[in-house]
Scaffold this active site. Structure first.
Site, PDB file in Angstrom:
ATOM      1  N   ARG A   4      58.941  25.685 -19.653  1.00  0.00           N
ATOM      2  CA  ARG A   4      57.551  26.146 -19.683  1.00  0.00           C
ATOM      3  C   ARG A   4      56.862  25.856 -18.340  1.00  0.00           C
ATOM      4  O   ARG A   4      56.581  26.740 -17.558  1.00  0.00           O
ATOM      5  CB  ARG A   4      56.793  25.479 -20.853  1.00  0.00           C
ATOM      6  N   ASP A   5      56.651  24.596 -18.041  1.00  0.00           N
ATOM      7  CA  ASP A   5      55.883  24.245 -16.843  1.00  0.00           C
ATOM      8  C   ASP A   5      56.636  24.632 -15.574  1.00  0.00           C
ATOM      9  O   ASP A   5      56.032  25.046 -14.577  1.00  0.00           O
ATOM     10  CB  ASP A   5      55.593  22.736 -16.864  1.00  0.00           C
ATOM     11  N   HIS A  64      52.665  13.178 -18.777  1.00  0.00           N
ATOM     12  CA  HIS A  64      53.156  14.382 -18.100  1.00  0.00           C
ATOM     13  C   HIS A  64      52.650  14.289 -16.665  1.00  0.00           C
ATOM     14  O   HIS A  64      51.461  14.469 -16.393  1.00  0.00           O
ATOM     15  CB  HIS A  64      52.584  15.599 -18.847  1.00  0.00           C
ATOM     16  N   HIS A 108      52.917  15.101 -12.553  1.00  0.00           N
ATOM     17  CA  HIS A 108      53.451  15.904 -11.440  1.00  0.00           C
ATOM     18  C   HIS A 108      53.742  14.984 -10.256  1.00  0.00           C
ATOM     19  O   HIS A 108      53.113  13.937 -10.083  1.00  0.00           O
ATOM     20  CB  HIS A 108      52.482  17.036 -11.096  1.00  0.00           C
ATOM     21  N   CYS A 126      50.825  24.168 -12.134  1.00  0.00           N
ATOM     22  CA  CYS A 126      49.893  25.054 -12.826  1.00  0.00           C
ATOM     23  C   CYS A 126      49.408  26.109 -11.843  1.00  0.00           C
ATOM     24  O   CYS A 126      48.824  25.770 -10.806  1.00  0.00           O
ATOM     25  CB  CYS A 126      48.717  24.248 -13.366  1.00  0.00           C
ATOM     26  N   ASN A 128      56.851  19.110 -11.246  1.00  0.00           N
ATOM     27  CA  ASN A 128      56.837  17.968 -12.161  1.00  0.00           C
ATOM     28  C   ASN A 128      57.788  16.883 -11.679  1.00  0.00           C
ATOM     29  O   ASN A 128      58.660  17.117 -10.837  1.00  0.00           O
ATOM     30  CB  ASN A 128      57.339  18.421 -13.537  1.00  0.00           C
TER      31      ASN A 128
HETATM   32  N1  COA Z   1      49.300  35.825 -25.613  1.00  0.00           N
HETATM   33  C1  COA Z   1      49.468  37.131 -25.310  1.00  0.00           C
HETATM   34  N2  COA Z   1      48.478  37.947 -24.956  1.00  0.00           N
HETATM   35  C2  COA Z   1      47.249  37.430 -24.911  1.00  0.00           C
HETATM   36  C3  COA Z   1      46.994  36.097 -25.222  1.00  0.00           C
HETATM   37  C4  COA Z   1      48.085  35.280 -25.580  1.00  0.00           C
HETATM   38  N3  COA Z   1      47.931  34.001 -25.849  1.00  0.00           N
HETATM   39  N4  COA Z   1      45.689  35.858 -25.091  1.00  0.00           N
HETATM   40  C5  COA Z   1      45.110  37.004 -24.708  1.00  0.00           C
HETATM   41  N5  COA Z   1      46.064  37.952 -24.606  1.00  0.00           N
HETATM   42  C6  COA Z   1      45.870  39.327 -24.167  1.00  0.00           C
HETATM   43  C7  COA Z   1      44.838  40.060 -24.978  1.00  0.00           C
HETATM   44  O1  COA Z   1      45.446  40.742 -26.048  1.00  0.00           O
HETATM   45  C8  COA Z   1      44.277  41.026 -23.954  1.00  0.00           C
HETATM   46  O2  COA Z   1      45.167  42.095 -23.807  1.00  0.00           O
HETATM   47  P1  COA Z   1      44.620  43.582 -23.486  1.00  0.00           P
HETATM   48  O3  COA Z   1      43.905  43.468 -22.158  1.00  0.00           O
HETATM   49  O4  COA Z   1      45.856  44.388 -23.430  1.00  0.00           O
HETATM   50  O5  COA Z   1      43.691  43.884 -24.616  1.00  0.00           O
HETATM   51  C9  COA Z   1      44.316  40.235 -22.655  1.00  0.00           C
HETATM   52  O6  COA Z   1      45.338  39.269 -22.836  1.00  0.00           O
HETATM   53  C10 COA Z   1      43.008  39.571 -22.316  1.00  0.00           C
HETATM   54  O7  COA Z   1      42.531  38.885 -23.471  1.00  0.00           O
HETATM   55  P2  COA Z   1      41.266  37.914 -23.424  1.00  0.00           P
HETATM   56  O8  COA Z   1      41.013  37.356 -24.757  1.00  0.00           O
HETATM   57  O9  COA Z   1      40.133  38.633 -22.741  1.00  0.00           O
HETATM   58  O10 COA Z   1      41.809  36.751 -22.609  1.00  0.00           O
HETATM   59  P3  COA Z   1      41.382  36.352 -21.164  1.00  0.00           P
HETATM   60  O11 COA Z   1      41.550  37.434 -20.207  1.00  0.00           O
HETATM   61  O12 COA Z   1      40.064  35.698 -21.247  1.00  0.00           O
HETATM   62  O13 COA Z   1      42.508  35.291 -20.823  1.00  0.00           O
HETATM   63  C11 COA Z   1      43.801  33.448 -21.495  1.00  0.00           C
HETATM   64  C12 COA Z   1      42.424  34.010 -21.312  1.00  0.00           C
HETATM   65  C13 COA Z   1      43.671  31.992 -21.804  1.00  0.00           C
HETATM   66  C14 COA Z   1      44.462  34.136 -22.618  1.00  0.00           C
HETATM   67  C15 COA Z   1      44.628  33.698 -20.233  1.00  0.00           C
HETATM   68  O14 COA Z   1      43.887  33.319 -19.114  1.00  0.00           O
HETATM   69  C16 COA Z   1      45.920  32.945 -20.266  1.00  0.00           C
HETATM   70  O15 COA Z   1      46.830  33.218 -21.037  1.00  0.00           O
HETATM   71  N6  COA Z   1      46.067  31.977 -19.364  1.00  0.00           N
HETATM   72  C17 COA Z   1      47.267  31.200 -19.228  1.00  0.00           C
HETATM   73  C18 COA Z   1      46.925  29.773 -18.951  1.00  0.00           C
HETATM   74  C19 COA Z   1      48.174  28.983 -18.675  1.00  0.00           C
HETATM   75  O16 COA Z   1      49.212  29.205 -19.240  1.00  0.00           O
HETATM   76  N7  COA Z   1      48.058  28.027 -17.743  1.00  0.00           N
HETATM   77  C20 COA Z   1      49.153  27.211 -17.355  1.00  0.00           C
HETATM   78  C21 COA Z   1      49.526  26.202 -18.363  1.00  0.00           C
HETATM   79  S1  COA Z   1      48.488  24.809 -18.353  1.00  0.00           S
HETATM   80 ZN    ZN Z   2      52.259  20.315 -15.762  1.00  0.00          ZN
END
Ligand code: COA
Ligand code: ZN
Length: 300
Positions: A11-12, A202, A204, A235, A244
């Site tokens: 994942r990370d 956890h 880094h 991240c 990490n």
């Molecule tokens: N899995 C899959 N698709 C997702 C989702 C999820 N968990 N959450 C939202 N989506 C999709 C929605 O269906 C939407 O799709 P569309 O544009 O085709 O309709 C799109 O993503 C945007 O959805 P929205 O609710 O507006 O989310 P957002 O744009 O505000 O994004 C997060 C917020 C949190 C979902 C997004 O920023 C994200 O996944 N970030 C990842 C953070 C991460 O992993 N960081 C590292 C680890 S710490």
């Molecule tokens: Zn991390």
């Protein structure tokens, strides 16, 4: 003495790799980690594919791992309710929602205020009462936007999350700014305030203190420490976040110090090398960067 080390590289580690890693190669690396002896692995994250395209195969990969390894403890990161539902539908039994101790990083990472994230975690808890929630708290030891973090703020956030039914916590040094006395102070504070609750570490390795800080966390009451194969990781939404603590670096140290980790160093190092051959990423571990001459200590 037993030491619990949990692998989170799939994942990370993978989330910070730009080029898509074919699912088959991810699965081969997970196979190697299981063969090395890991009992618990964070295999993916159910995140927006627009935010992290690398994780677009989360469901497909999870289905294979869950059907292949019945006794492996599998868990996945989820940034929101949407991701939690997808993960549960795939059969994942343990979720890691992510929240940051800092408002700025929470906004950069999941586009929510800290309180909005707390509300969404509550919704996850209420909708899936039987799922284990091991909460990631990011930037506990420092934030790339706000600098130093306060232990009191952490205690307050943990208290709120306990109230809504979060089972366990992982305190993350997202940008690798912690040092041993800070690790000790923070773990002692949470263990004192919340006795009997599981807190994991956890860390880094940005400042070359990953193995040391992880070790100090174990000595200060952390239930487990999380590491990534090869020292991959970071991240994408935290400027300056690097790899990490490397799994093989920590396992080398713990095994030689006489801890029972249940993990075979040689098999792990082989897996790390396999990963580096196949992935164009920043492998910051030390052992993986030592040339392949036979080494007497590696024989153990
Ligand atoms: N899995 C899959 N698709 C997702 C989702 C999820 N968990 N959450 C939202 N989506 C999709 C929605 O269906 C939407 O799709 P569309 O544009 O085709 O309709 C799109 O993503 C945007 O959805 P929205 O609710 O507006 O989310 P957002 O744009 O505000 O994004 C997060 C917020 C949190 C979902 C997004 O920023 C994200 O996944 N970030 C990842 C953070 C991460 O992993 N960081 C590292 C680890 S710490
Ligand atoms: Zn991390």
């Amino acid at each position: 003495m037993k030491a619990n080390v949990v692998e989170i590289g799939p994942r990370d580690g993978f989330q910070n790799v730009k080029e898509f890693i074919p699912t088959q190669e991810k699965l081969q690396i997970i196979d190697g980690l299981v063969e090395a002896g890991f009992k618990k692995i964070q295999i993916t994250s159910f995140v927006s594919p627009k935010a992290i395209p690398q994780m677009r195969d989360a469901a497909e990969l999870s289905e294979v791992v869950l059907s292949k390894y019945k006794s492996l403890q599998v868990f996945a990161l989820v940034p929101n309710f949407y991701g939690a539902r997808l993960a549960v539908e795939t059969g994942i039994q343990e979720l890691t929602p992510v929240i940051s101790l800092s408002e700025s990083h929470n906004m950069a990472n999941v586009k929510r205020t800290v309180n909005e994230s707390v509300e969404e975690i509550k919704q996850i808890r209420q909708t899936f009462p039987d799922i284990r929630i091991t909460q990631d708290i990011a930037c506990v030891f420092g934030c790339p936007f706000e600098g130093e973090m306060q232990v009191e703020a952490l205690l307050e956030l943990v208290g709120k999350l306990r109230e809504i039914g979060v089972d366990a916590f992982t305190l993350c040094d997202t940008v690798g700014v912690a040092y041993p006395t800070l690790i000790e102070r923070v773990f002692r504070a949470v263990k004192t305030q919340f006795p009997g609750v599981e807190f994991n570490a956890h860390i880094h390795d940005t400042r070359n203190m990953g193995t040391l800080n992880s070790y100090v966390a174990l000595l200060s009451g952390a239930y487990s420490v999380q590491t990534a194969v090869g020292g991959l990781g970071g991240c994408p939404f935290a400027p300056g976040a690097t790899g990490n603590t490397s799994s093989e670096d920590l396992i080398y140290m713990l095994n030689h110090c006489g801890y029972d980790t249940g993990i075979n160093f040689e098999t792990l190092l082989r897996t790390a090398r396999f990963a580096r051959e196949h992935i164009d990423g920043n492998f910051s571990g030390h052992h993986i960067n030592i040339s392949e001459h036979p080494c007497f200590v590696a024989q153990k």
